[in-house]
Motif scaffolding. Structure first.
Motif, PDB file in Angstrom:
ATOM      1  N   GLU A   1       0.825  -1.205   0.000  1.00  0.00           N
ATOM      2  CA  GLU A   1       0.000   0.000   0.000  1.00  0.00           C
ATOM      3  C   GLU A   1       0.865   1.264   0.000  1.00  0.00           C
ATOM      4  O   GLU A   1       0.492   2.275  -0.568  1.00  0.00           O
ATOM      5  N   GLU A   2       2.024   1.194   0.629  1.00  0.00           N
ATOM      6  CA  GLU A   2       2.933   2.333   0.680  1.00  0.00           C
ATOM      7  C   GLU A   2       3.707   2.504  -0.627  1.00  0.00           C
ATOM      8  O   GLU A   2       4.126   3.605  -0.958  1.00  0.00           O
ATOM      9  N   LEU A   3       3.916   1.418  -1.344  1.00  0.00           N
ATOM     10  CA  LEU A   3       4.753   1.453  -2.541  1.00  0.00           C
ATOM     11  C   LEU A   3       3.987   1.781  -3.821  1.00  0.00           C
ATOM     12  O   LEU A   3       4.573   2.282  -4.773  1.00  0.00           O
ATOM     13  N   ILE A   4       2.681   1.477  -3.859  1.00  0.00           N
ATOM     14  CA  ILE A   4       1.899   1.657  -5.082  1.00  0.00           C
ATOM     15  C   ILE A   4       1.123   2.967  -4.998  1.00  0.00           C
ATOM     16  O   ILE A   4       0.339   3.170  -4.072  1.00  0.00           O
TER      17      ILE A   4
ATOM     18  N   ARG B   1      -4.174  -0.889  -9.006  1.00  0.00           N
ATOM     19  CA  ARG B   1      -5.193  -0.806  -7.954  1.00  0.00           C
ATOM     20  C   ARG B   1      -6.581  -1.088  -8.529  1.00  0.00           C
ATOM     21  O   ARG B   1      -7.408  -1.724  -7.887  1.00  0.00           O
ATOM     22  N   THR B   2      -6.849  -0.617  -9.743  1.00  0.00           N
ATOM     23  CA  THR B   2      -8.139  -0.879 -10.397  1.00  0.00           C
ATOM     24  C   THR B   2      -8.286  -2.366 -10.694  1.00  0.00           C
ATOM     25  O   THR B   2      -9.332  -2.962 -10.430  1.00  0.00           O
ATOM     26  N   VAL B   3      -7.239  -2.979 -11.235  1.00  0.00           N
ATOM     27  CA  VAL B   3      -7.260  -4.420 -11.515  1.00  0.00           C
ATOM     28  C   VAL B   3      -7.510  -5.185 -10.216  1.00  0.00           C
ATOM     29  O   VAL B   3      -8.334  -6.109 -10.170  1.00  0.00           O
ATOM     30  N   ASN B   4      -6.839  -4.796  -9.145  1.00  0.00           N
ATOM     31  CA  ASN B   4      -6.996  -5.448  -7.849  1.00  0.00           C
ATOM     32  C   ASN B   4      -8.445  -5.393  -7.370  1.00  0.00           C
ATOM     33  O   ASN B   4      -9.011  -6.408  -6.952  1.00  0.00           O
ATOM     34  N   GLN B   5      -9.064  -4.239  -7.449  1.00  0.00           N
ATOM     35  CA  GLN B   5     -10.446  -4.074  -6.982  1.00  0.00           C
ATOM     36  C   GLN B   5     -11.430  -4.899  -7.819  1.00  0.00           C
ATOM     37  O   GLN B   5     -12.351  -5.505  -7.280  1.00  0.00           O
ATOM     38  N   ILE B   6     -11.223  -4.929  -9.119  1.00  0.00           N
ATOM     39  CA  ILE B   6     -12.137  -5.667  -9.997  1.00  0.00           C
ATOM     40  C   ILE B   6     -12.011  -7.172  -9.767  1.00  0.00           C
ATOM     41  O   ILE B   6     -13.016  -7.877  -9.619  1.00  0.00           O
ATOM     42  N   ILE B   7     -10.792  -7.688  -9.723  1.00  0.00           N
ATOM     43  CA  ILE B   7     -10.583  -9.131  -9.549  1.00  0.00           C
ATOM     44  C   ILE B   7     -11.082  -9.582  -8.175  1.00  0.00           C
ATOM     45  O   ILE B   7     -11.617 -10.684  -8.033  1.00  0.00           O
ATOM     46  N   ASP B   8     -10.944  -8.735  -7.153  1.00  0.00           N
ATOM     47  CA  ASP B   8     -11.422  -9.100  -5.820  1.00  0.00           C
ATOM     48  C   ASP B   8     -12.934  -9.298  -5.786  1.00  0.00           C
ATOM     49  O   ASP B   8     -13.445  -9.976  -4.900  1.00  0.00           O
ATOM     50  N   GLN B   9     -13.666  -8.742  -6.729  1.00  0.00           N
ATOM     51  CA  GLN B   9     -15.130  -8.862  -6.755  1.00  0.00           C
ATOM     52  C   GLN B   9     -15.611 -10.088  -7.536  1.00  0.00           C
ATOM     53  O   GLN B   9     -16.788 -10.422  -7.501  1.00  0.00           O
ATOM     54  N   ILE B  10     -14.718 -10.767  -8.238  1.00  0.00           N
ATOM     55  CA  ILE B  10     -15.095 -11.921  -9.057  1.00  0.00           C
ATOM     56  C   ILE B  10     -15.163 -13.179  -8.195  1.00  0.00           C
ATOM     57  O   ILE B  10     -14.280 -13.429  -7.374  1.00  0.00           O
TER      58      ILE B  10
ATOM     59  N   SER C   1       2.275 -26.505  -2.361  1.00  0.00           N
ATOM     60  CA  SER C   1       1.321 -25.403  -2.305  1.00  0.00           C
ATOM     61  C   SER C   1       1.374 -24.606  -3.606  1.00  0.00           C
ATOM     62  O   SER C   1       2.392 -24.568  -4.294  1.00  0.00           O
ATOM     63  N   SER C   2       0.255 -23.994  -3.941  1.00  0.00           N
ATOM     64  CA  SER C   2       0.132 -23.239  -5.186  1.00  0.00           C
ATOM     65  C   SER C   2       0.021 -21.758  -4.886  1.00  0.00           C
ATOM     66  O   SER C   2      -0.321 -21.360  -3.782  1.00  0.00           O
ATOM     67  N   TYR C   3       0.273 -20.949  -5.907  1.00  0.00           N
ATOM     68  CA  TYR C   3      -0.014 -19.533  -5.765  1.00  0.00           C
ATOM     69  C   TYR C   3      -1.524 -19.354  -5.749  1.00  0.00           C
ATOM     70  O   TYR C   3      -2.259 -20.117  -6.367  1.00  0.00           O
ATOM     71  N   HIS C   4      -1.991 -18.345  -5.052  1.00  0.00           N
ATOM     72  CA  HIS C   4      -3.429 -18.099  -4.959  1.00  0.00           C
ATOM     73  C   HIS C   4      -3.968 -17.731  -6.337  1.00  0.00           C
ATOM     74  O   HIS C   4      -3.369 -16.926  -7.058  1.00  0.00           O
ATOM     75  N   PRO C   5      -5.106 -18.311  -6.732  1.00  0.00           N
ATOM     76  CA  PRO C   5      -5.676 -18.036  -8.055  1.00  0.00           C
ATOM     77  C   PRO C   5      -5.958 -16.545  -8.292  1.00  0.00           C
ATOM     78  O   PRO C   5      -5.788 -16.067  -9.411  1.00  0.00           O
ATOM     79  N   LYS C   6      -6.351 -15.819  -7.263  1.00  0.00           N
ATOM     80  CA  LYS C   6      -6.598 -14.383  -7.449  1.00  0.00           C
ATOM     81  C   LYS C   6      -5.313 -13.657  -7.806  1.00  0.00           C
ATOM     82  O   LYS C   6      -5.297 -12.776  -8.649  1.00  0.00           O
ATOM     83  N   LEU C   7      -4.225 -14.028  -7.154  1.00  0.00           N
ATOM     84  CA  LEU C   7      -2.933 -13.417  -7.454  1.00  0.00           C
ATOM     85  C   LEU C   7      -2.557 -13.680  -8.902  1.00  0.00           C
ATOM     86  O   LEU C   7      -2.151 -12.759  -9.634  1.00  0.00           O
ATOM     87  N   LEU C   8      -2.699 -14.919  -9.350  1.00  0.00           N
ATOM     88  CA  LEU C   8      -2.328 -15.273 -10.718  1.00  0.00           C
ATOM     89  C   LEU C   8      -3.192 -14.549 -11.740  1.00  0.00           C
ATOM     90  O   LEU C   8      -2.690 -14.076 -12.766  1.00  0.00           O
ATOM     91  N   LEU C   9      -4.489 -14.445 -11.463  1.00  0.00           N
ATOM     92  CA  LEU C   9      -5.387 -13.755 -12.379  1.00  0.00           C
ATOM     93  C   LEU C   9      -5.060 -12.262 -12.441  1.00  0.00           C
ATOM     94  O   LEU C   9      -5.058 -11.664 -13.516  1.00  0.00           O
TER      95      LEU C   9
END
Length: 73
Positions: A26-29, A36-45, A60-68
């Motif tokens: 949050e401090e770096l971006i 940030r827009t991509v993050n908000q949209i994908i979090d709603q799917i 263990s796998s990477y989280h699907p939201k992160l990959l998307l």
């Protein structure tokens, strides 16, 4: 002399590093960054159909939201 295992892989160790913990993303971006827009949209799917395809076995796998998010960005 102690026996040393040369095949052991250690994580980096630097006691003289400037920061012990990385800063928050949050401090770096910047606030107006498109990521940030991509993050908000994908979090709603709803990705429950994707989660159901993952197996509990194996590594263990990477989280699907992160990959998307990375793929879309």
């Amino acid at each position: 002399m102690q026996k040393q295992d040369l095949n052991v892989g250690f994580k980096d160790y630097n006691p003289n590093q400037l920061m012990f913990l990385p800063p928050s993303l949050e401090e770096l971006i910047p606030l107006n960054h498109p990521g940030r827009t991509v993050n908000q949209i994908i979090d709603q799917i709803d990705l429950s159909s994707v989660y159901n395809r993952f197996s509990e076995n194996g590594a263990s796998s990477y989280h699907p939201k992160l990959l998307l998010k990375v793929l879309v960005y």
